[in-house]
Scaffold this motif. Structure first.
Motif, PDB file in Angstrom:
ATOM      1  N   PRO A   1       0.827  -1.215   0.000  1.00  8.65           N
ATOM      2  CA  PRO A   1       0.000   0.000   0.000  1.00  8.65           C
ATOM      3  C   PRO A   1       0.860   1.263   0.000  1.00  8.65           C
ATOM      4  O   PRO A   1       1.860   1.355   0.712  1.00  8.65           O
ATOM      5  CB  PRO A   1      -0.796  -0.109   1.311  1.00  8.65           C
ATOM      6  CG  PRO A   1      -0.801  -1.574   1.615  1.00  8.65           C
ATOM      7  CD  PRO A   1       0.524  -2.086   1.132  1.00  8.65           C
ATOM      8  N   ALA A   2       0.460   2.218  -0.835  1.00  6.52           N
ATOM      9  CA  ALA A   2       1.169   3.494  -0.923  1.00  6.52           C
ATOM     10  C   ALA A   2       0.268   4.503  -1.604  1.00  6.52           C
ATOM     11  O   ALA A   2      -0.508   4.153  -2.491  1.00  6.52           O
ATOM     12  CB  ALA A   2       2.469   3.333  -1.715  1.00  6.52           C
ATOM     13  N   LYS A   3       0.401   5.747  -1.192  1.00  4.42           N
ATOM     14  CA  LYS A   3      -0.334   6.829  -1.840  1.00  4.42           C
ATOM     15  C   LYS A   3       0.497   7.299  -3.025  1.00  4.42           C
ATOM     16  O   LYS A   3       1.683   7.559  -2.892  1.00  4.42           O
ATOM     17  CB  LYS A   3      -0.564   7.969  -0.862  1.00  4.42           C
ATOM     18  CG  LYS A   3      -1.400   9.077  -1.441  1.00  4.42           C
ATOM     19  CD  LYS A   3      -1.691  10.148  -0.425  1.00  4.42           C
ATOM     20  CE  LYS A   3      -2.532  11.234  -1.098  1.00  4.42           C
ATOM     21  NZ  LYS A   3      -2.835  12.309  -0.182  1.00  4.42           N
ATOM     22  N   GLY A   4      -0.106   7.406  -4.187  1.00  4.72           N
ATOM     23  CA  GLY A   4       0.603   7.803  -5.394  1.00  4.72           C
ATOM     24  C   GLY A   4       0.570   9.299  -5.633  1.00  4.72           C
ATOM     25  O   GLY A   4       0.107  10.073  -4.793  1.00  4.72           O
ATOM     26  N   ALA A   5       1.066   9.687  -6.794  1.00  3.53           N
ATOM     27  CA  ALA A   5       1.102  11.086  -7.199  1.00  3.53           C
ATOM     28  C   ALA A   5       1.219  11.140  -8.718  1.00  3.53           C
ATOM     29  O   ALA A   5       1.511  10.127  -9.362  1.00  3.53           O
ATOM     30  CB  ALA A   5       2.285  11.796  -6.557  1.00  3.53           C
ATOM     31  N   LEU A   6       1.018  12.312  -9.286  1.00  2.62           N
ATOM     32  CA  LEU A   6       1.192  12.480 -10.719  1.00  2.62           C
ATOM     33  C   LEU A   6       2.674  12.479 -11.062  1.00  2.62           C
ATOM     34  O   LEU A   6       3.508  12.919 -10.268  1.00  2.62           O
ATOM     35  CB  LEU A   6       0.556  13.790 -11.182  1.00  2.62           C
ATOM     36  CG  LEU A   6      -0.966  13.874 -11.082  1.00  2.62           C
ATOM     37  CD1 LEU A   6      -1.433  15.270 -11.469  1.00  2.62           C
ATOM     38  CD2 LEU A   6      -1.622  12.833 -11.964  1.00  2.62           C
ATOM     39  N   GLY A   7       2.999  12.005 -12.256  1.00  2.00           N
ATOM     40  CA  GLY A   7       4.392  11.972 -12.698  1.00  2.00           C
ATOM     41  C   GLY A   7       5.215  11.000 -11.873  1.00  2.00           C
ATOM     42  O   GLY A   7       4.691  10.117 -11.201  1.00  2.00           O
ATOM     43  N   PHE A   8       6.526  11.165 -11.945  1.00  2.00           N
ATOM     44  CA  PHE A   8       7.400  10.341 -11.118  1.00  2.00           C
ATOM     45  C   PHE A   8       7.371  10.902  -9.697  1.00  2.00           C
ATOM     46  O   PHE A   8       7.362  12.110  -9.501  1.00  2.00           O
ATOM     47  CB  PHE A   8       8.838  10.372 -11.651  1.00  2.00           C
ATOM     48  CG  PHE A   8       9.034   9.544 -12.876  1.00  2.00           C
ATOM     49  CD1 PHE A   8       9.175   8.166 -12.791  1.00  2.00           C
ATOM     50  CD2 PHE A   8       9.089  10.141 -14.120  1.00  2.00           C
ATOM     51  CE1 PHE A   8       9.355   7.401 -13.931  1.00  2.00           C
ATOM     52  CE2 PHE A   8       9.269   9.386 -15.271  1.00  2.00           C
ATOM     53  CZ  PHE A   8       9.410   8.007 -15.161  1.00  2.00           C
ATOM     54  N   TRP A   9       7.370  10.007  -8.726  1.00  2.00           N
ATOM     55  CA  TRP A   9       7.360  10.453  -7.333  1.00  2.00           C
ATOM     56  C   TRP A   9       8.269   9.546  -6.513  1.00  2.00           C
ATOM     57  O   TRP A   9       8.613   8.446  -6.939  1.00  2.00           O
ATOM     58  CB  TRP A   9       5.944  10.509  -6.769  1.00  2.00           C
ATOM     59  CG  TRP A   9       5.132   9.249  -6.910  1.00  2.00           C
ATOM     60  CD1 TRP A   9       4.415   8.863  -7.999  1.00  2.00           C
ATOM     61  CD2 TRP A   9       4.971   8.215  -5.932  1.00  2.00           C
ATOM     62  NE1 TRP A   9       3.807   7.651  -7.761  1.00  2.00           N
ATOM     63  CE2 TRP A   9       4.136   7.238  -6.504  1.00  2.00           C
ATOM     64  CE3 TRP A   9       5.438   8.023  -4.638  1.00  2.00           C
ATOM     65  CZ2 TRP A   9       3.758   6.079  -5.815  1.00  2.00           C
ATOM     66  CZ3 TRP A   9       5.063   6.868  -3.955  1.00  2.00           C
ATOM     67  CH2 TRP A   9       4.223   5.918  -4.547  1.00  2.00           C
ATOM     68  N   THR A  10       8.670  10.028  -5.363  1.00  2.00           N
ATOM     69  CA  THR A  10       9.595   9.296  -4.510  1.00  2.00           C
ATOM     70  C   THR A  10       8.837   8.619  -3.373  1.00  2.00           C
ATOM     71  O   THR A  10       8.247   9.301  -2.532  1.00  2.00           O
ATOM     72  CB  THR A  10      10.667  10.243  -3.926  1.00  2.00           C
ATOM     73  OG1 THR A  10      11.323  10.905  -5.014  1.00  2.00           O
ATOM     74  CG2 THR A  10      11.684   9.474  -3.107  1.00  2.00           C
ATOM     75  N   PRO A  11       8.848   7.285  -3.339  1.00  2.00           N
ATOM     76  CA  PRO A  11       8.192   6.558  -2.251  1.00  2.00           C
ATOM     77  C   PRO A  11       8.966   6.733  -0.945  1.00  2.00           C
ATOM     78  O   PRO A  11      10.143   7.098  -0.945  1.00  2.00           O
ATOM     79  CB  PRO A  11       8.239   5.092  -2.697  1.00  2.00           C
ATOM     80  CG  PRO A  11       8.694   5.114  -4.108  1.00  2.00           C
ATOM     81  CD  PRO A  11       9.399   6.400  -4.350  1.00  2.00           C
ATOM     82  N   THR A  12       8.308   6.412   0.141  1.00  3.94           N
ATOM     83  CA  THR A  12       8.977   6.470   1.436  1.00  3.94           C
ATOM     84  C   THR A  12      10.061   5.396   1.496  1.00  3.94           C
ATOM     85  O   THR A  12      10.019   4.401   0.765  1.00  3.94           O
ATOM     86  CB  THR A  12       7.994   6.224   2.593  1.00  3.94           C
ATOM     87  OG1 THR A  12       7.485   4.888   2.492  1.00  3.94           O
ATOM     88  CG2 THR A  12       6.842   7.233   2.576  1.00  3.94           C
ATOM     89  N   GLU A  13      11.005   5.603   2.390  1.00  4.58           N
ATOM     90  CA  GLU A  13      12.072   4.612   2.592  1.00  4.58           C
ATOM     91  C   GLU A  13      11.480   3.270   3.026  1.00  4.58           C
ATOM     92  O   GLU A  13      11.927   2.214   2.586  1.00  4.58           O
ATOM     93  CB  GLU A  13      13.061   5.119   3.646  1.00  4.58           C
ATOM     94  CG  GLU A  13      14.277   4.235   3.803  1.00  4.58           C
ATOM     95  CD  GLU A  13      15.292   4.811   4.768  1.00  4.58           C
ATOM     96  OE1 GLU A  13      16.073   4.015   5.320  1.00  4.58           O
ATOM     97  OE2 GLU A  13      15.320   6.040   4.959  1.00  4.58           O
ATOM     98  N   GLU A  14      10.439   3.325   3.845  1.00 10.39           N
ATOM     99  CA  GLU A  14       9.771   2.100   4.299  1.00 10.39           C
ATOM    100  C   GLU A  14       9.177   1.322   3.110  1.00 10.39           C
ATOM    101  O   GLU A  14       9.302   0.096   3.028  1.00 10.39           O
ATOM    102  CB  GLU A  14       8.670   2.462   5.298  1.00 10.39           C
ATOM    103  CG  GLU A  14       7.907   1.266   5.830  1.00 10.39           C
ATOM    104  CD  GLU A  14       6.795   1.677   6.787  1.00 10.39           C
ATOM    105  OE1 GLU A  14       6.206   0.767   7.391  1.00 10.39           O
ATOM    106  OE2 GLU A  14       6.500   2.887   6.920  1.00 10.39           O
ATOM    107  N   THR A  15       8.555   2.041   2.172  1.00  4.54           N
ATOM    108  CA  THR A  15       7.975   1.394   0.991  1.00  4.54           C
ATOM    109  C   THR A  15       9.066   0.770   0.125  1.00  4.54           C
ATOM    110  O   THR A  15       8.942  -0.382  -0.307  1.00  4.54           O
ATOM    111  CB  THR A  15       7.154   2.412   0.179  1.00  4.54           C
ATOM    112  OG1 THR A  15       6.078   2.892   0.992  1.00  4.54           O
ATOM    113  CG2 THR A  15       6.594   1.791  -1.086  1.00  4.54           C
TER     114      THR A  15
END
Length: 131
Positions: free
Chosen positions: A104-118
């Motif tokens: 599970p992760a919240k997305g965003a438009l374009g390229f985005w940086t996931p959390t370190e945990e993800t």
């Protein structure tokens, strides 16, 4: 490592079928060519998609990892098989690995940086380590 949000059923088709092209209206930034990225299934379904067979019903989660190995414009869409759209940039994908368990992760438009945990959870699945 960056992530790219893609609506379902397309994210599922990348992870679990033969879709190896992502159709975009914008050219891939050169710095991402050759990059390994996370494929994120967006929160919404692409209602214009014609889906045959069972639909992957995972939303708002990382579902796969892939490498972007090319970007080119296509006028007619035929260069990338049945998945290529006409009048679009085709970002071709290689070395696609579906995750056994979506993260599970919240997305965003374009390229985005996931959390370190993800990112760590993805890497743990790729290497087979327990998280």
């Amino acid at each position: 490592m960056k992530a790219l949000t893609i609506r379902q059923p397309w994210a599922g088709a990348i992870a679990h079928q033969t879709k190896r092209v992502e159709n975009r209206t914008w050219k891939l930034p050169p710095k991402h060519l050759g990059s390994r990225i996370l494929i994120h299934a967006g929160a919404q379904l692409d209602k214009s998609a014609i889906v045959y067979g069972p639909q992957l019903d995972v939303f708002s989660a990382i579902v796969a990892v892939a490498t972007i190995n090319d970007c080119h414009w296509s006028d007619d869409g035929t260069c990338c098989g049945p998945w290529g759209f006409e009048k679009a940039y085709h970002w071709t994908l290689d070395s696609v690995t579906a995750l056994a368990e979506p993260i599970p992760a919240k997305g965003a438009l374009g390229f985005w940086t996931p959390t370190e945990e993800t990112i760590n959870a993805v890497l743990a699945q790729e290497t087979g380590e327990a998280s």
